[in-house]
Write an enzyme that holds these catalytic residues in place. Structure first.
Site, PDB file in Angstrom:
ATOM      1  N   ASN A  32     -38.408 -30.156  47.879  1.00  0.00           N
ATOM      2  CA  ASN A  32     -37.138 -29.419  47.913  1.00  0.00           C
ATOM      3  C   ASN A  32     -36.605 -29.335  49.344  1.00  0.00           C
ATOM      4  O   ASN A  32     -35.596 -28.677  49.596  1.00  0.00           O
ATOM      5  CB  ASN A  32     -37.303 -28.007  47.315  1.00  0.00           C
ATOM      6  N   ARG A 101     -46.685 -23.034  54.119  1.00  0.00           N
ATOM      7  CA  ARG A 101     -48.041 -23.208  54.634  1.00  0.00           C
ATOM      8  C   ARG A 101     -48.350 -22.537  55.973  1.00  0.00           C
ATOM      9  O   ARG A 101     -49.404 -22.800  56.547  1.00  0.00           O
ATOM     10  CB  ARG A 101     -48.372 -24.690  54.712  1.00  0.00           C
ATOM     11  N   THR A 145     -57.065 -24.372  51.657  1.00  0.00           N
ATOM     12  CA  THR A 145     -57.347 -24.060  53.054  1.00  0.00           C
ATOM     13  C   THR A 145     -58.747 -23.475  53.204  1.00  0.00           C
ATOM     14  O   THR A 145     -59.229 -22.765  52.312  1.00  0.00           O
ATOM     15  CB  THR A 145     -56.327 -23.046  53.604  1.00  0.00           C
ATOM     16  N   SER A 187     -54.392 -13.670  55.342  1.00  0.00           N
ATOM     17  CA  SER A 187     -52.931 -13.540  55.462  1.00  0.00           C
ATOM     18  C   SER A 187     -52.336 -13.742  54.083  1.00  0.00           C
ATOM     19  O   SER A 187     -53.012 -14.231  53.171  1.00  0.00           O
ATOM     20  CB  SER A 187     -52.357 -14.589  56.420  1.00  0.00           C
ATOM     21  N   TYR A 189     -50.172 -15.957  53.254  1.00  0.00           N
ATOM     22  CA  TYR A 189     -50.247 -17.397  52.981  1.00  0.00           C
ATOM     23  C   TYR A 189     -51.630 -17.786  52.450  1.00  0.00           C
ATOM     24  O   TYR A 189     -51.743 -18.434  51.407  1.00  0.00           O
ATOM     25  CB  TYR A 189     -49.930 -18.215  54.249  1.00  0.00           C
ATOM     26  N   HIS A 190     -52.677 -17.407  53.181  1.00  0.00           N
ATOM     27  CA  HIS A 190     -54.022 -17.782  52.733  1.00  0.00           C
ATOM     28  C   HIS A 190     -54.318 -17.203  51.351  1.00  0.00           C
ATOM     29  O   HIS A 190     -54.967 -17.829  50.518  1.00  0.00           O
ATOM     30  CB  HIS A 190     -55.078 -17.307  53.736  1.00  0.00           C
ATOM     31  N   LYS A 193     -53.383 -19.268  48.403  1.00  0.00           N
ATOM     32  CA  LYS A 193     -54.317 -20.359  48.094  1.00  0.00           C
ATOM     33  C   LYS A 193     -55.527 -19.810  47.320  1.00  0.00           C
ATOM     34  O   LYS A 193     -56.157 -20.542  46.552  1.00  0.00           O
ATOM     35  CB  LYS A 193     -54.780 -21.045  49.379  1.00  0.00           C
ATOM     36  N   ASN A 248     -52.989 -28.243  68.398  1.00  0.00           N
ATOM     37  CA  ASN A 248     -51.757 -28.934  68.788  1.00  0.00           C
ATOM     38  C   ASN A 248     -50.901 -28.088  69.724  1.00  0.00           C
ATOM     39  O   ASN A 248     -50.268 -28.607  70.642  1.00  0.00           O
ATOM     40  CB  ASN A 248     -50.936 -29.301  67.540  1.00  0.00           C
ATOM     41  N   THR A 261     -51.909 -20.163  75.111  1.00  0.00           N
ATOM     42  CA  THR A 261     -51.906 -18.787  74.605  1.00  0.00           C
ATOM     43  C   THR A 261     -53.077 -18.557  73.655  1.00  0.00           C
ATOM     44  O   THR A 261     -53.079 -19.025  72.521  1.00  0.00           O
ATOM     45  CB  THR A 261     -50.581 -18.495  73.884  1.00  0.00           C
ATOM     46  N   GLU A 332     -57.956  -9.609  62.349  1.00  0.00           N
ATOM     47  CA  GLU A 332     -59.110 -10.470  62.081  1.00  0.00           C
ATOM     48  C   GLU A 332     -60.242 -10.057  63.011  1.00  0.00           C
ATOM     49  O   GLU A 332     -60.024  -9.331  63.984  1.00  0.00           O
ATOM     50  CB  GLU A 332     -58.751 -11.945  62.305  1.00  0.00           C
TER      51      GLU A 332
END
Lengths: 406, 406
Positions: A32, A101, A145, A187, A189-190, A193, A248, A261, A332
Site C-alpha cells: 500500500n 515495523r 522479530t 513496545s 510494535y513488538h 508480532k 546503521n 547516540t 527496558e
C-alpha cells in the site's frame, strides 16, 4: 514458484523481491506504499534517493529482462480486493512484510499506537482468513522479530520459538512440554508480532495452514548483490530516530560527523543480521516449508549478538566519531545478556556475513555520498515509551542550540 | 465509585450494571448496541422480550430511584470520542465487556472472522491507549474466557492465569519461573481473548495500568436479584445456535420439546458459572485491584465443571427431553478432562451457586413462558469450524424435513 511479497517496497522487502526474481521466481509485490506516506508524515526521506516502485520494477526489467509485478493493495483494509487477487493468482508462497515495523514510531503518540495495532493485526489476520477462504495452499513466510522474546534472561539460551519446560501434574510428577516461548514484547510494535504468533498458531491448528515465522534481529547494511546492479535499484536507507536502526544509525552518524547516540548505558545486547543474509534466509525458509497440520515453523533470523556500547566504540575507533551517552527513551533493562540459537538456518546452509570492516565501511561510504540529503534535526530518537521518559529525552545531542546561544 | 461498563447492554453486562447500581455506584453504560444489530443480521431475537437500553434505564430509575447513564459509543471505532468521554468523566473503574463473544458467530464466514478480530482487538487496545493518554488511573476489569487455556490437558490443574514451570539454564540447572499460561484458543473468538492477554501484559508493564482479567466459564441462568424486580428489566436470553450457550440451550430445548443437541460424544468437559455469581465475582474483583506496576491479576471466574453429555442426561431425566448426538461442527478433542483452580474468588467470599434443580427449573419456566418467540429453525448450531466440518453439520436435528417428505 509464484511468490507474493506483501510489503515488497520496503527496506527488506525490496531486496527480497530482487533476490527471488533473480533466482527465477515469478514475483508479485503487494504494497500500500504506506512507508512512503510515513516519510511524508514525518518530513524525512530515505538517505538514498529512491525511485517509485513502478520505476524500480521497470529498471529491473531493463537490467535483467525479468518482470516484477506491482499491485497497489492495502491488505489491512482491502480484504475483498486481496481475496480476489489471491483467487486470481493462487501463489505458491506469500512473504508477509506488510506491517508497520518501527518501535519508536509505534510509541510516538496514542494515534501511532492505535494505527500500528490496527494495521498490523488486520494485515496478518486478513491474509490468514483469505488463505482459508480461497483454499490457496501457499506457504506463508512471515517476518517476525527477536523482540517477541523480550530481553530479560535467566541464563537460558533463546530457542527457535519453542521452549521445553517441566510442568507439575496433580500427582506431583513433572512432565516435559514444548511451549511457544513466553512472549515479553517491549513496545507496541513488538507486541503486534506477539499477537501475530497467536494468530499463526490458531490458523495452523484449525485450518492446517503452512506457516513459517522468522524472528529477525536488527538488520544492517544496505546493498545486496541485486541492488548493486543499477544506481536506481538502490535500497531504502533510514537514518531518522524512528525508522533508523542502531548499527546503521551509528554508521550514518559517523559519516556525517554526528555523535554516535547511545541510549542509557548501551548495555543492551541485541541480535543482528546483514541485509544480504536476510534475503538469503528468506529463500532458505521458502525451501523448507512445514507440512499441512504441522505446527508453525519458527527460525531465529540473526547471525550474531552485540552489546550496543561495544558497537559504538568499535565504530568510533574505526571512524574517529565521538560517542554520546543519552537518556534512554525506552522502558527496558539497562543491561542484558542474550544467547540465541540459530541452528536451523546454519543447517540449511547459511554462511553468515558477520561484522567485517569492509562491509561497515561500505555503509559509511553510501552515507557520505548522500550526506547532503540528511536533516540533522531528525537524527535524534525522541519517541518516549512513557510521557515521563519522553520528557527526559535529549533532542539536541549535538548541542547546537547551546552553540547558537553562545 | 464511578464505573464505566463497556458493553453494558449485553447478557452479562446488563445484570452487572444493575448489580453495581444497586450497590450504590454511579454506573455509565458505554455500548454501540452491536449485539442488537447482530440479532437483526441473524434474524433471531432474545427469547425474552427486551426493551431498548434507554427504556430499561428509565424503568430502573422508576423502580429504584437510581440513575444509569447510557452513552452510545463504539469503543472499537470511535477512539477520539471515547477518549473525550474518559477525560470528561474520569471513572474509578472500567468494566470491559465490549467484544463480540460468540465462538460460532466468529467462525461463520471469513467476514465474521475478520469482524471479530478487528472489533475485539481494536476495542481492547483503544481502551488501553486512551487510559494511558488521558492519565485516567482506573482499574480495568476485563471479561476473558476459560477458552484461552485450551482444553488439552496433561493432568495438571489449570491455575489462575500463571503457570509455574522449570526451565533449563545453559549450566544445566533448572530454575522455576511463573509464566502466562501457554494459550491454546479453539476459535477465532477465543483467540481474540488470547490477544487481549498480550495487550494487557504490555500495558501493565510499560504504563503501570491496573488490570484484572476474568477468565469466565460458560454462563448459565437468566435472572439475577435485580432483573427480577420488574418485567421490563428482564435479561437477554439467547437460544440460537450462534449465541446460545450449552447449558441454557439444553434448558430451552427441553422447554420447547426440541431434542437436546449434543455435538460429538458430548465428552467435552467445560467450566460453568451462574449469571448471579458472575455479577458477584465482578464486584469482588473490583474491590481487589492490583497496584500500579503489579502484573495483571487473573481470576478463573467459574464455580464447577461438567461433561456436556452428563448435563444433557441430567436435564433429559429432569424434563423427559430426548438427547440427540450430532456431528460436531467444532474442531476440538472429542473428550477432555478439566480441573480448574478458583481459589481466589472463594477466598474473597464467593459462595457458589451450583447446579440445583430449582434454578434449572426456573430457566425452563422462563423458556416455556416465551416459547412462542422461538424460531425452531434457528436452534441448531450450524457454523462449521472448517468447510469440511460445516458440510457434515446436521441442520435439522428434529427430522422435520424428513417428516414433511413422508
Amino acid at each position: 514458484m509464484r511468490i507474493a511479497v506483501l510489503g515488497g517496497d520496503g527496506f527488506v522487502g525490496w531486496p527480497t523481491v530482487l533476490h527471488l526474481s533473480e533466482a527465477g521466481h515469478e514475483v508479485h509485490i503487494i504494497d500500500n506504499l504506506s512507508r512512503r506516506w510515513i516519510d511524508t508524515e514525518l518530513g524525512v526521506q530515505s538517505l538514498t534517493p529512491m525511485d517509485s516502485v513502478q520505476e524500480r520494477c521497470r529498471i529491473w526489467h531493463e537490467v535483467t529482462g525479468r518482470r516484477i509485478h506491482f499491485h497497489l493493495i492495502d491488505v489491512a483494509k482491502d480484504y475483498e480486493i486481496f481475496k480476489a487477487w489471491l483467487t486470481g493468482h493462487r501463489p505458491d508462497a506469500i512473504i508477509h512484510f506488510a506491517e508497520q515495523r518501527a518501535a519508536p514510531y509505534s510509541m510516538k503518540t496514542d494515534r501511532h499506537k492505535v494505527y500500528t495495532v490496527n494495521n498490523n493485526v488486520s494485515a496478518t489476520h486478513n491474509v490468514l482468513a483469505a488463505m482459508v477462504e480461497t483454499g490457496v495452499d501457499a506457504h506463508l513466510v512471515h517476518l517476525g522479530t527477536m523482540g517477541v522474546y523480550g530481553y530479560s534472561t535467566i541464563g537460558a539460551a533463546i530457542p527457535e520459538g519453542y521452549l521445553p519446560v517441566d510442568i507439575e501434574r496433580l500427582d506431583g510428577q513433572k512432565v516435559e512440554q514444548e511451549i511457544l516461548y513466553p512472549t515479553r514484547p517491549g513496545s507496541v510494535y513488538h507486541m503486534t508480532k506477539s499477537l501475530d504468533q497467536i494468530l499463526f498458531q490458531f490458523y495452523a491448528q484449525n485450518d492446517g495452514l503452512r506457516i513459517t515465522d522468522l524472528h529477525q534481529g536488527i538488520v544492517w547494511g544496505t546493498h545486496t548483490d541485486q541492488t548493486r546492479r543499477h544506481a536506481q535499484l538502490i535500497n531504502r536507507f533510514d537514518y531518522d530516530g524512528d525508522y533508523g536502526t542502531v548499527l546503521n544509525r551509528f554508521l550514518i552518524q559517523a559519516a556525517i560527523g554526528y555523535p554516535l547516540t547511545v541510549h542509557g548505558t548501551g548495555g543492551q545486547t541485541r541480535a543482528f543480521i546483514h541485509v544480504q543474509d536476510s534475503v538469503r534466509c528468506i529463500e532458505l525458509a521458502l525451501g523448507d516449508a512445514p507440512a499441512r497440520g504441522e505446527r508453525v515453523k519458527i527460525f531465529n533470523q540473526m547471525t550474531e549478538t552485540h552489546r550496543v556500547r561495544d558497537l559504538a566504540e568499535m565504530i568510533a575507533k574505526m571512524t574517529g566519531a565521538k560517542v554520546s551517552y543519552l537518556p534512554n527513551p525506552r522502558k527496558e533493562a539497562a543491561e542484558n545478556e542474550l544467547i540465541v540459537k540459530n541452528d536451523q538456518f546454519l543447517e540449511l546452509g547459511l554462511n553468515p556475513t558477520t561484522l567485517a570492516e569492509g562491509l561497515l565501511e561500505e555503509v559509511v561510504e553510501v552515507a557520505k555520498k548522500f550526506a547532503h540529503r540528511v536533516d540533522r534535526s531528525r537524527v535524534p530518537a525522541v519517541s518516549g515509551w512513557t510521557k515521563e521518559l519522553g520528557a527526559r529525552v535529549d533532542r539536541d545531542p549535538e548541542g547546537k542550540a547551546l552553540r547558537e546561544v553562545s
